[in-house]
Structures are given as structure tokens and as C-alpha cells.
Design a protein around this motif. Sequence first.
Motif, PDB file in Angstrom:
ATOM      1  N   ARG A  73      42.198  12.588 -19.768  1.00  0.00           N
ATOM      2  CA  ARG A  73      43.587  12.738 -18.922  1.00  0.00           C
ATOM      3  C   ARG A  73      43.832  14.032 -18.678  1.00  0.00           C
ATOM      4  O   ARG A  73      44.291  14.679 -17.645  1.00  0.00           O
ATOM      5  N   ASP A  74      43.520  15.106 -19.608  1.00  0.00           N
ATOM      6  CA  ASP A  74      43.779  16.461 -19.466  1.00  0.00           C
ATOM      7  C   ASP A  74      43.082  17.158 -18.453  1.00  0.00           C
ATOM      8  O   ASP A  74      43.439  18.184 -17.512  1.00  0.00           O
ATOM      9  N   ASN A  75      41.642  16.812 -17.944  1.00  0.00           N
ATOM     10  CA  ASN A  75      40.844  17.349 -17.083  1.00  0.00           C
ATOM     11  C   ASN A  75      40.845  16.656 -15.891  1.00  0.00           C
ATOM     12  O   ASN A  75      39.923  17.005 -14.916  1.00  0.00           O
ATOM     13  N   ASP A  76      41.717  15.949 -15.667  1.00  0.00           N
ATOM     14  CA  ASP A  76      41.680  15.240 -14.277  1.00  0.00           C
ATOM     15  C   ASP A  76      40.887  14.335 -13.792  1.00  0.00           C
ATOM     16  O   ASP A  76      40.397  14.509 -12.730  1.00  0.00           O
ATOM     17  N   THR A  77      40.086  13.878 -14.783  1.00  0.00           N
ATOM     18  CA  THR A  77      38.845  12.863 -14.546  1.00  0.00           C
ATOM     19  C   THR A  77      39.601  11.587 -13.966  1.00  0.00           C
ATOM     20  O   THR A  77      38.390  10.769 -13.672  1.00  0.00           O
ATOM     21  N   ILE A  78      40.600  11.191 -14.157  1.00  0.00           N
ATOM     22  CA  ILE A  78      41.131   9.875 -13.675  1.00  0.00           C
ATOM     23  C   ILE A  78      41.260  10.024 -12.258  1.00  0.00           C
ATOM     24  O   ILE A  78      41.907  10.773 -11.663  1.00  0.00           O
ATOM     25  N   LEU A  79      41.027   8.499 -11.750  1.00  0.00           N
ATOM     26  CA  LEU A  79      40.985   8.654 -10.259  1.00  0.00           C
ATOM     27  C   LEU A  79      42.502   8.826  -9.833  1.00  0.00           C
ATOM     28  O   LEU A  79      43.298   8.452 -10.457  1.00  0.00           O
ATOM     29  N   PRO A  80      42.684   9.592  -8.836  1.00  0.00           N
ATOM     30  CA  PRO A  80      43.906  10.033  -8.125  1.00  0.00           C
ATOM     31  C   PRO A  80      44.860   8.780  -8.196  1.00  0.00           C
ATOM     32  O   PRO A  80      46.317   8.948  -8.532  1.00  0.00           O
TER      33      PRO A  80
END
Length: 86
Positions: A73-80
Motif C-alpha cells: 500500500r505504501d509503495n503504490d503497487t496497488i492498481l490505480p
Amino acid sequence: MDLWDWQSQAACRDVNPELFFSPESERGVRKRAREMVAKSLCGTCPVQPECRQHALSVGEPYGVWGGTTESERDNDTILPEHRKSA
């Protein structure tokens, strides 16, 4: 109250929360193994999308939520499309 109704259907509702939250000293292989077990339970959960969206929308900094770890969640690896727009 309706915002939290999804929690009553969660696969983790009767599971020890320690599975989802890392002790301060946990690192490396042990942490990855615990997260893998937690994420596998999330994979069976009927409310995984709601849980993930909750964690993303409130900026949950700790634990496994909706099949995602804090670092994911912190590293923005979740799809937008899973992020709530501000």
C-alpha cells in the motif's frame, strides 16, 4: 454503521489478529511467511475488495488488509483503480 457492515462477513473475523499485524521486531523470512499466510486467507474472503478499499481510503499504515501488505500500500503497487481519489 453501514460503512462497517462488510467486516461481519470477513474471513478473518474469528482469526487471531496477530496473523495480520507484525510484531515490531519481526523481519525477513518470518515476516514474509506470516504475510503470505494472511494474504492466502484474504484470498478466500468474500469482502476482500471492501477491506482493501478501506485500507487504501484511510491510509492504513499497519497490517495486511484486503490481501495487501503495508509495504504494498505504501509503495503504490496497488492498481490505480483501487485507490480512492481525494
